[in-house]
Design an enzyme around this catalytic site. Sequence first.
Site, PDB file in Angstrom:
ATOM      1  N   PRO A 298       0.827  -1.215   0.000  1.00 61.40           N
ATOM      2  CA  PRO A 298       0.000   0.000   0.000  1.00 61.40           C
ATOM      3  C   PRO A 298       0.853   1.253   0.000  1.00 61.40           C
ATOM      4  O   PRO A 298       1.870   1.326   0.696  1.00 61.40           O
ATOM      5  CB  PRO A 298      -0.804  -0.125   1.295  1.00 61.40           C
ATOM      6  CG  PRO A 298      -0.865  -1.586   1.559  1.00 61.40           C
ATOM      7  CD  PRO A 298       0.459  -2.133   1.090  1.00 61.40           C
ATOM      8  N   CYS A 299       0.424   2.251  -0.769  1.00 62.85           N
ATOM      9  CA  CYS A 299       1.218   3.470  -0.911  1.00 62.85           C
ATOM     10  C   CYS A 299       0.610   4.657  -0.171  1.00 62.85           C
ATOM     11  O   CYS A 299       1.197   5.746  -0.169  1.00 62.85           O
ATOM     12  CB  CYS A 299       1.362   3.829  -2.389  1.00 62.85           C
ATOM     13  SG  CYS A 299      -0.206   4.309  -3.182  1.00 62.85           S
ATOM     14  N   GLN A 300      -0.558   4.479   0.463  1.00 64.93           N
ATOM     15  CA  GLN A 300      -1.259   5.626   1.028  1.00 64.93           C
ATOM     16  C   GLN A 300      -0.426   6.400   2.037  1.00 64.93           C
ATOM     17  O   GLN A 300      -0.604   7.608   2.198  1.00 64.93           O
ATOM     18  CB  GLN A 300      -2.570   5.184   1.685  1.00 64.93           C
ATOM     19  CG  GLN A 300      -3.615   4.711   0.701  1.00 64.93           C
ATOM     20  CD  GLN A 300      -3.515   3.215   0.456  1.00 64.93           C
ATOM     21  OE1 GLN A 300      -2.452   2.628   0.628  1.00 64.93           O
ATOM     22  NE2 GLN A 300      -4.599   2.609   0.050  1.00 64.93           N
TER      23      GLN A 300
ATOM     24  N   MET B 140       2.574   7.160   1.773  1.00 71.30           N
ATOM     25  CA  MET B 140       3.577   7.980   1.076  1.00 71.30           C
ATOM     26  C   MET B 140       2.991   8.809  -0.051  1.00 71.30           C
ATOM     27  O   MET B 140       3.644   9.709  -0.564  1.00 71.30           O
ATOM     28  CB  MET B 140       4.666   7.065   0.493  1.00 71.30           C
ATOM     29  CG  MET B 140       5.474   6.318   1.511  1.00 71.30           C
ATOM     30  SD  MET B 140       6.561   5.093   0.731  1.00 71.30           S
ATOM     31  CE  MET B 140       5.522   3.641   0.753  1.00 71.30           C
TER      32      MET B 140
END
Length: 380
Positions: free
Chosen positions: A81-83, A85
């Site tokens: 998951p990138c949320q 960053m």
Amino acid sequence: MAKLRGLSLFANVGIAEAYMKNIGVDIVLANEIDIDRAHFYQDVYPETHMICGDITDEEIRDSIVNEAIEKNVNFVIATPPCQGMSEAGLRLEFDPRNQLVSYAVDVIKRIKPDFALLENVPKQLTTKIRCGEEIVLIPEYIKRELGNDYVFNKETLVMAKDYGVPQLRERNIFLLVRNNIDVKWEFPEKQKEITLKEAIGELPPLDPKLREGMEFTISKFPDYEIKRQAALKVSKWHFPPTHSWKQVEWMMHTPTGKSAIYNEKYYPQKDDGTPVKAHHNHYRRLKWDMPCRTITQNNGVISSLACVHPGRKYLGINGEELYSDARVLTIYELLIVMSLPLNWPIPEWANETFIRRVFGEGIPSKLVKEIMQELLRQLP
């Protein structure tokens, strides 16, 4: 016969894997924590064994590793998951989600695959995580843990638009090859950009469905049903998104490529006329002459980041200049800008909000396809 047998970590609903089977990559095992996403994935890829569970749980992680070894997995794709960053997120320091890459690294170290692909947002390059008593940058951590056994690609930043995807979407991707294998895995040569006009410009126009009800919708858009039926002949996924009239009216007065916040009269405002505070990319129409802006989780919300259809200028009843398609992109249009196969079997039980959210968290399918084909070309 597939040349690679793969494991997909943080699999989402399998957007990255859409072309894998076709090019000779057999994803035999996948892991996803969310039960609905795991269900979606299993419906799309029934031949892949999905382990639904939390990779941070040692028991779950052990089961992933053991089955991967048993199935002779020699390739791992991990898209944490990138949320934590993302530019569209809060970007809290030491967001727990940023630590998830360490569990992917642990799995890779234990499975020892020949190849691995680690994907995330560009901000990953400057994001720090805790490693025991240390605080280190994520790239430093990955290379410290895997650098003795793997060779990394030199350039890691890539734009989806450079590989036949009609969407900008910049990613940071580490491509890993075991150091005893004579393969140089870098990004392939760039391709011609595809504009939104080329991608979706020929699709039938659509009026939005208004939250105020069907009678109100027809009063504002007399041709609503005619357009809806024409669109459904293209695809059952090319149906009208639902929006409130006030937002639709703002966007009807917003030119292609512009944000409604700059309109003189029809700008985002509260009931008392107070302007809504918004970023310059909120309430913004996309541009026809360039690829789509990056698709986000909130791509179904007009007020979100640059997600409104470009529209076409026309004259209203009173001769005022208006713009058509005052709505977000349809699910079918999202399939196109995510470069998914147009016949990709979206499960019937998945609702629109869920589909939009998982699309916004996916890596464009054709980008992965092109990168994987660059590897496969070098394999015997």
